[in-house]
Motif scaffolding. Structure first.
Motif, mmCIF file in Angstrom:
data_model
loop_
_atom_site.group_PDB
_atom_site.id
_atom_site.type_symbol
_atom_site.label_atom_id
_atom_site.label_comp_id
_atom_site.label_asym_id
_atom_site.label_seq_id
_atom_site.Cartn_x
_atom_site.Cartn_y
_atom_site.Cartn_z
ATOM 1 N N LEU A 91 -28.778 -32.642 14.215
ATOM 2 C CA LEU A 91 -27.428 -32.097 14.331
ATOM 3 C C LEU A 91 -27.176 -31.031 13.254
ATOM 4 C CD1 LEU A 91 -24.719 -32.286 15.769
ATOM 5 C CD2 LEU A 91 -24.080 -34.142 14.241
ATOM 6 N N ASN A 92 -27.712 -31.297 12.073
ATOM 7 C CA ASN A 92 -27.607 -30.358 10.968
ATOM 8 C C ASN A 92 -28.121 -28.961 11.357
ATOM 9 O OD1 ASN A 92 -27.183 -29.641 8.342
ATOM 10 N ND2 ASN A 92 -28.906 -30.782 7.512
ATOM 11 N N ASP A 93 -29.314 -28.941 11.977
ATOM 12 C CA ASP A 93 -29.899 -27.669 12.405
ATOM 13 C C ASP A 93 -29.096 -27.059 13.546
ATOM 14 O OD1 ASP A 93 -31.882 -28.124 10.603
ATOM 15 O OD2 ASP A 93 -33.314 -28.923 12.054
ATOM 16 N N LEU A 94 -28.704 -27.910 14.494
ATOM 17 C CA LEU A 94 -27.945 -27.412 15.640
ATOM 18 C C LEU A 94 -26.660 -26.715 15.184
ATOM 19 C CD1 LEU A 94 -27.559 -27.332 18.781
ATOM 20 C CD2 LEU A 94 -26.304 -29.477 18.545
ATOM 21 N N LEU A 95 -25.977 -27.329 14.224
ATOM 22 C CA LEU A 95 -24.719 -26.754 13.757
ATOM 23 C C LEU A 95 -24.939 -25.406 13.077
ATOM 24 C CD1 LEU A 95 -23.024 -29.996 12.445
ATOM 25 C CD2 LEU A 95 -22.071 -28.501 14.194
ATOM 26 N N LYS A 96 -25.959 -25.344 12.234
ATOM 27 C CA LYS A 96 -26.210 -24.076 11.538
ATOM 28 C C LYS A 96 -26.653 -22.989 12.523
ATOM 29 C CE LYS A 96 -28.543 -26.107 8.033
ATOM 30 N NZ LYS A 96 -29.356 -26.231 6.828
ATOM 31 N N LEU A 97 -27.489 -23.391 13.465
ATOM 32 C CA LEU A 97 -27.969 -22.408 14.446
ATOM 33 C C LEU A 97 -26.846 -21.928 15.371
ATOM 34 C CD1 LEU A 97 -31.438 -23.972 15.298
ATOM 35 C CD2 LEU A 97 -31.033 -21.810 14.094
ATOM 36 N N SER A 98 -25.842 -22.783 15.595
ATOM 37 C CA SER A 98 -24.703 -22.358 16.417
ATOM 38 C C SER A 98 -24.051 -21.141 15.797
ATOM 39 C CB SER A 98 -23.631 -23.442 16.504
ATOM 40 O OG SER A 98 -24.177 -24.655 16.797
ATOM 41 N N PHE A 99 -24.248 -21.019 14.490
ATOM 42 C CA PHE A 99 -23.657 -19.909 13.774
ATOM 43 C C PHE A 99 -24.645 -18.757 13.652
ATOM 44 C CE2 PHE A 99 -21.366 -17.755 10.503
ATOM 45 C CZ PHE A 99 -20.062 -18.184 10.662
ATOM 46 N N LYS A 100 -25.881 -19.118 13.258
ATOM 47 C CA LYS A 100 -26.869 -18.078 12.965
ATOM 48 C C LYS A 100 -27.549 -17.529 14.210
ATOM 49 C CE LYS A 100 -28.378 -19.904 8.459
ATOM 50 N NZ LYS A 100 -29.456 -20.701 7.855
ATOM 51 N N LYS A 101 -27.858 -18.406 15.170
ATOM 52 C CA LYS A 101 -28.582 -17.980 16.369
ATOM 53 C C LYS A 101 -27.888 -18.518 17.613
ATOM 54 C CE LYS A 101 -32.618 -16.688 14.133
ATOM 55 N NZ LYS A 101 -33.768 -17.424 13.600
ATOM 56 N N ALA A 102 -26.681 -18.048 17.829
ATOM 57 C CA ALA A 102 -25.852 -18.595 18.898
ATOM 58 C C ALA A 102 -26.529 -18.470 20.267
ATOM 59 C CB ALA A 102 -24.494 -17.918 18.905
ATOM 60 N N ASP A 103 -27.293 -17.379 20.480
ATOM 61 C CA ASP A 103 -27.912 -17.195 21.809
ATOM 62 C C ASP A 103 -28.969 -18.261 22.082
ATOM 63 O OD1 ASP A 103 -29.171 -16.009 19.667
ATOM 64 O OD2 ASP A 103 -30.212 -14.509 20.883
ATOM 65 N N LYS A 104 -29.696 -18.632 21.054
ATOM 66 C CA LYS A 104 -30.712 -19.669 21.185
ATOM 67 C C LYS A 104 -30.060 -21.017 21.531
ATOM 68 C CE LYS A 104 -35.172 -19.865 19.035
ATOM 69 N NZ LYS A 104 -35.990 -19.695 17.861
ATOM 70 N N VAL A 105 -28.956 -21.292 20.852
ATOM 71 C CA VAL A 105 -28.239 -22.542 21.107
ATOM 72 C C VAL A 105 -27.627 -22.517 22.508
ATOM 73 C CG1 VAL A 105 -26.272 -23.973 20.384
ATOM 74 C CG2 VAL A 105 -27.823 -23.027 18.665
ATOM 75 N N ALA A 106 -27.085 -21.370 22.892
ATOM 76 C CA ALA A 106 -26.482 -21.260 24.230
ATOM 77 C C ALA A 106 -27.517 -21.581 25.310
ATOM 78 C CB ALA A 106 -25.916 -19.857 24.441
ATOM 79 N N LYS A 107 -28.722 -21.126 25.092
ATOM 80 C CA LYS A 107 -29.791 -21.365 26.063
ATOM 81 C C LYS A 107 -30.110 -22.862 26.145
ATOM 82 C CE LYS A 107 -34.321 -19.656 27.207
ATOM 83 N NZ LYS A 107 -35.572 -19.540 26.469
ATOM 84 N N LEU A 108 -30.196 -23.486 24.987
ATOM 85 C CA LEU A 108 -30.470 -24.928 24.960
ATOM 86 C C LEU A 108 -29.339 -25.711 25.635
ATOM 87 C CD1 LEU A 108 -32.256 -27.310 23.880
ATOM 88 C CD2 LEU A 108 -30.773 -27.322 21.874
ATOM 89 N N LEU A 109 -28.101 -25.305 25.356
ATOM 90 C CA LEU A 109 -26.954 -26.019 25.931
ATOM 91 C C LEU A 109 -26.942 -25.888 27.451
ATOM 92 C CD1 LEU A 109 -24.012 -25.292 23.449
ATOM 93 C CD2 LEU A 109 -25.655 -27.173 23.470
ATOM 94 N N ASP A 110 -27.419 -24.771 27.944
ATOM 95 C CA ASP A 110 -27.476 -24.585 29.396
ATOM 96 C C ASP A 110 -28.504 -25.549 30.020
ATOM 97 O OD1 ASP A 110 -26.413 -23.030 31.611
ATOM 98 O OD2 ASP A 110 -28.504 -22.371 31.865
#
Lengths: 228, 341
Positions: B159-178
């Motif tokens: 979760l720690n990484d996910l939260l930081k990446l939501s900020f730093k690499k939002a597109d990567k997280v968006a892809k995972l969330l999809d």
């Protein structure tokens, strides 16, 4: 030795480095502080911690959220790792050790890690048990390390209910040990009811509470020594 | 009007005699488990035990629903995480994720297993839904829940990484969330095939205590919409924490109803969303229902109703050690006070 203006400049670099979650700036500022012979403790407190205080304020004002705080914490540690080996005996009026962990059934450790960071900064010896920690392990570790403080964290209501059992066991074996509970579902009422000595909903409150508690403990011991 | 009719009519926004008292999240009680002679750790792994235990909250207290599962790890397990049910625990410990699927930013490029619908405990859950439906389905609405995409992602990686990446690499997280959304759609559809009346989508990790309303709208809302739109029956969107700033966005996700907890000011939310919106909530299931007095339980139920909830519904899972007299007080107060309103 750097002059006042230069000192200020370096502390400001550390401070804004934390606020702007800029790890490189914190590393650079810390190295400058070391190579220019500044007091490492002062650099930690007037630079890094001062930045973290501002981060806490931004969080309260809902300008910053958890992702930002985590990034600020990374920046703080980037500076702290360089400054720590140069620290002299911390003079905070407190010196202590703490056992910390997230209780069994809970795998969330973000809050716990922020609290841990505050103890690291304040020069505590931290025994971090990690997350999903069986309740008896807190009791054993406290006895083994004779820590003055035990911090129990839980994010889920469903795991928080293990806390009173730990508190009871530790207090039975070592009534002087202070226990602090923390995490989103905890409250002052629950802390009182379960016999915990402190409660913190978030990291900045946890540090304040912790320092208060250790100071109180020292006072108790001093009084005992005087009586003897 | 029986409980089932009352709840279904509420979802259809038809006239009902009083606010229902039910939940879309876990609500089994120790009283129920003990009556059946089961162990908490065992009911997650046995469809019959799970269904029978879930039915006891209605049978013993008249609670107006039946809900399975009990834990929050079904989807992550089906995706490939290893869970811990704490088989030897004396007390009540909910299953947690022991081994994550993604170990760092570089393994985020995952896809949904083709046989997801038959993996982990999904077949067991379908069986539990069928059994529960056959047992009490004529009397109460039967519900189930899935996690929200962000909450599931927080189980699949740190979760720690996910939260930081939501900020730093939002597109990567968006892809995972999809990808998470696609998986959740499959699970929700399986539950619907098994016959659930309503599905609650629990996006607990995306609370506004953690993420800014801006991140919520840009990153969390689109995959959430995808899951909710795929549910053909009734859906409820639950988010924990201080949700007043995002209730409008929650409605935009398209659920039949939203569910909020005690940190939401429901009177305020009601003003914002209008009289027609279905808002479920919002009492503290631990500090009121488990450790509160009967008087506190009753006054809290009245406050929920006065604030304007459409159904009296807990802010989270009902904690199993709830005293039976508090369960009775909760339901009695909603029936009597809610009936007068």
């Amino acid at each position: 030795m750097a002059d006042e203006a230069r000192k200020k400049e370096i502390y400001e670099k550390l401070r804004t480095g934390v606020i702007q979650y800029d790890e490189d700036a914190c590393r650079e500022g810390a190295q400058e502080a070391v190579s220019e012979g500044l007091d490492a403790n002062e650099a930690i407190f007037d630079g890094l911690v001062s930045g973290m205080e501002e981060v806490g304020r931004l969080f309260e004002a809902q300008e910053y959220f958890v992702p930002e705080i985590l990034m600020c914490a990374d920046a703080l540690y980037a500076g702290l790792d360089i400054l720590k080996p140069h620290c002299k005996q911390m003079d905070l009026g407190v010196k202590g050790s703490v056992v910390i962990g997230t209780v069994e059934g809970d795998v969330h450790d973000i809050g716990k890690n922020l609290v841990k960071m505050m103890f690291d900064v304040a020069g505590f010896t931290v025994y971090d048990l990690g997350r999903d920690v069986p309740l008896d392990k807190f009791v054993d570790e406290q006895l083994k390390t004779d820590s003055e403080l035990v911090c129990l964290s839980a994010m889920m209501t469903t795991s928080m209910v293990g806390m009173p059992k730990v508190i009871e066991k530790i207090k039975a074996k070592n009534p002087n040990c202070m226990i602090m509970i923390g995490g989103a579902p905890t409250s002052k009422e629950l802390a009182d009811k379960w016999g915990a000595d402190g409660y913190a909903e978030d990291a900045s409150n946890a540090l304040k509470e912790a320092i208060k508690m250790v100071a109180f403990l020292k006072k108790l011991r001093d009084e005992k020594i005087q009586k003897k | 009007m029986n409980s089932r009719e009352r709840v279904l009519k509420l979802f259809k926004k038809e006239a009902i005699d009083r606010v229902p008292c039910f939940s879309g999240m876990g609500n089994i009680t120790e009283t129920g488990i003990n009556k059946l002679g089961y162990r908490f750790a065992g009911i997650h792994l046995d469809a019959k035990q799970m269904a029978e235990t879930a039915a006891t909250t209605y049978k013993l207290f008249g609670y107006e629903c039946g809900v399975v599962p009990v834990d929050l790890c079904v989807e992550a397990e089906a995706m490939g995480c290893i869970i811990n049910v704490y088989p030897h625990a004396e007390g009540i410990l909910y299953p947690t994720i022991k081994e994550k699927l993604i170990h760092g930013e570089d393994d985020m490029d995952i896809s949904v297993p083709k046989d997801l619908a038959t993996r982990g405990r999904i077949p067991l859950l379908k069986e539990a839904i069928r059994l529960l439906k056959a047992d009490i389905g004529d009397n109460v609405a039967v519900g189930s829940y899935v996690l929200g995409p962000f909450t599931l992602a927080g189980q699949i990686m740190e979760l720690n990484d996910l939260l930081k990446l939501s900020f730093k690499k939002a597109d990567k997280v968006a892809k995972l969330l999809d990808v998470m959304a696609d998986a959740l759609v499959i699970v929700a559809k399986e539950y619907e095939k098994a016959g659930v009346d309503y599905i609650t989508v629990r996006e607990m990790g995306a609370t506004s205590d953690v993420l800014s309303p801006r991140v919520f709208k840009n990153l969390i809302l689109p995959p959430l919409q995808k899951v909710i739109r795929a549910i053909s029956g009734f859906s409820v969107l639950h988010i924990c924490g201080k949700t007043n700033d995002i209730v409008t966005a929650m409605m935009e996700a398209g659920p039949t109803a939203i569910s909020v907890e005690q940190k939401n000011d429901v009177a305020e939310s009601r003003k914002k969303l209008g009289s027609d919106a279905l808002i479920f909530g919002n009492f503290d299931p631990y500090n009121v229902l488990v450790s509160g007095t009967e008087d506190l339980v009753r006054s809290t139920m009245r406050k929920c109703i006065d604030d304007g909830v459409s159904a009296v519904w807990p802010g989270c899972d009902i904690w199993p050690t709830v005293p039976p007299q508090n369960m009775t007080a909760m339901i009695d107060e909603v029936k009597t006070y809610g009936g007068k309103k």
